[in-house]
Scaffold this motif. Sequence first.
Motif, PDB file in Angstrom:
ATOM      1  N   SER A  98      23.940  33.906 -15.149  1.00  0.00           N
ATOM      2  CA  SER A  98      22.535  34.323 -15.184  1.00  0.00           C
ATOM      3  C   SER A  98      22.316  35.703 -14.564  1.00  0.00           C
ATOM      4  O   SER A  98      21.209  36.233 -14.610  1.00  0.00           O
ATOM      5  N   SER A 147      19.829  29.394 -12.589  1.00  0.00           N
ATOM      6  CA  SER A 147      18.830  30.428 -12.292  1.00  0.00           C
ATOM      7  C   SER A 147      18.475  30.411 -10.806  1.00  0.00           C
ATOM      8  O   SER A 147      18.220  31.460 -10.207  1.00  0.00           O
ATOM      9  N   ASN A 198      21.211  34.268 -21.722  1.00  0.00           N
ATOM     10  CA  ASN A 198      20.089  34.074 -20.807  1.00  0.00           C
ATOM     11  C   ASN A 198      18.846  33.674 -21.599  1.00  0.00           C
ATOM     12  O   ASN A 198      18.645  34.131 -22.729  1.00  0.00           O
TER      13      ASN A 198
END
Lengths: 329, 329
Positions: A146, A110, A38
């Motif tokens: 994510s 995201s 991430n």
Amino acid sequence: MTERKATALSCANIAFIKYWGRKDHDWRLPLNTSISMNLDNATTTTTVIFDPTLKADQLLIEDTETTPKAALRVTEHLNRIRKLADTYLWARVVSRNSFPMGAGIASSASAFAALTVAACAALDLDLPERELTILARLGSGSACRSIPAGFVEWHAADTSEESFAEQIAPPDHWDLCDLIAIVQTEHKVVDSSKGHELVDPSPFAAARLAAATRGLSVIRKALMARDFVAFGEEVEQEAIRMHAVAMTSQPSVLYWSPETVRILQAVRTWRAAGLPAYCTIDAGANVHVLCESEHAPTLKRQLHTLYGVRDVILNRPGPATRLIDEHLA
Amino acid sequence: MTERKATALSCANIAFIKYWGRKDHDWRLPLNTSISMNLDNATTTTTVIFDPTLKADQLLIEDTETTPKAALRVTEHLNRIRKLADTYLWARVVSRNSFPMGAGIASSASAFAALTVAACAALDLDLPERELTILARLGSGSACRSIPAGFVEWHAADTSEESFAEQIAPPDHWDLCDLIAIVQTEHKVVDSSKGHELVDPSPFAAARLAAATRGLSVIRKALMARDFVAFGEEVEQEAIRMHAVAMTSQPSVLYWSPETVRILQAVRTWRAAGLPAYCTIDAGANVHVLCESEHAPTLKRQLHTLYGVRDVILNRPGPATRLIDEHLA
């Protein structure tokens, strides 16, 4: 009945073994297991408001109404969540990125991770992380990576329930930096959903899959041992393999710009001169330059000297997708 | 005994199916059959003088003494020819190119073709063309393709005697143009001899070989039928496949410069807008842009507008390597 609102903040992620090619398009089941990190400084914030006064879903990205195609994809994803919560409420979705869209930073990852977590929270669906990753995956494959914090593995599997993502190391496991050299902010010509459909015709598809499977073990092991050179060598090779598959597909997809090659060549030159750094590239022209934190300031400075590099975004291992209290609407 | 002198003029050639990888390094036996065209405007002129007063071979390229390594390779090649002619005379070799060396124009091809033909003539060795191609191949693989005129096929085979080159169509068969966009005149970092040795470690080597074999039939057929689109599509794909193999070898070899990608992308854009042109790239950064002659003036003009293009050399199908009367020394 009143509106039900939640806001989630999600990091984009950079894959070390890439998601490229699907065994099932509808279920977004990947051909190979992937590993990612991430990115704490490349985030999407999304507020979802289920509102009984709405007659349809509304989608605002960067304060702008999106294309019907993007809106439809969000509605389809909300339908999955509405079905789980047994509701028919339409939603207003407001989303903002900390980075330019569609330029090779995985904004759809995201975006769908934040959408999933915010929508579930707004509807009081309390799903375990594993279920959230599966749900996010159905919206956009790499979005599942994510959801958990830090370093994440997304499992290739034959069924949806088995193709989930999970943390393999927390953010503080390794102070790895990802410097995104931004060279292009226009929307890329071929989006990565199209890219996945192009995989079959490349004569290198099968060999790339075998190499990615071997590379997965190499990268998992090097990551756990914080062996930067072993890690970086394989990460850069995997990126080149993925792009070689795209270039040799029919029609050929060349995501690179002149600047992509300039950065690749520069990083190789700097590396030969003793600066430990390796490159990876997603489905776009930007180059992600990986290094350990002690070298990040030097590398950032050097990247800025290259012609065509518009900005450099420094990222460290980011947290999980999480709910926040500041709403966008 | 007096000096024995001859001068040959040879065209470089551009391969449509590339020579990449060898099944035997000492005999320079290629992994796959290749097809090329001689380039009438990219030539090497070489004078060879066998002189009883010399104590060693001498090699002058562009009026400059070369590296010991290059000189040794020429001496080894002259030894093959001296053995056939049963002589021990040392030679003075003087060679000039019409184009910059080592920048992705196959200077070693035209150099070894000219050397072979001049040295044999100087020693009164009257070999058939097929034997000349085999001899040239032992000096530099692709040199065999510069011996015959026009469009040439070099056969992959298990023995040296069977791995010869021959014309498949004369120069006037097709008015195909090759515009070489020169973007770099520095000597490339990895020479193509090294490149051939790197082939094994690429995970794509086997798949590339199979694709080149399929591509060979496609290109031979399209070339004979003067079907430019079928021809160009396969030529560009083959070039990308070859570079993908180089990039994914270990260590990775990226011959491209930023300008290489700029030209590739520009030609694709122009093609989408209706200008029929395709790219191929040898082991270097220059791009060869292929078109039919009616489009050459437009294409040349457009290539000159691209940033980083230093020169554009227009080539048509070239003649065989031939003896000429103007000597360089």
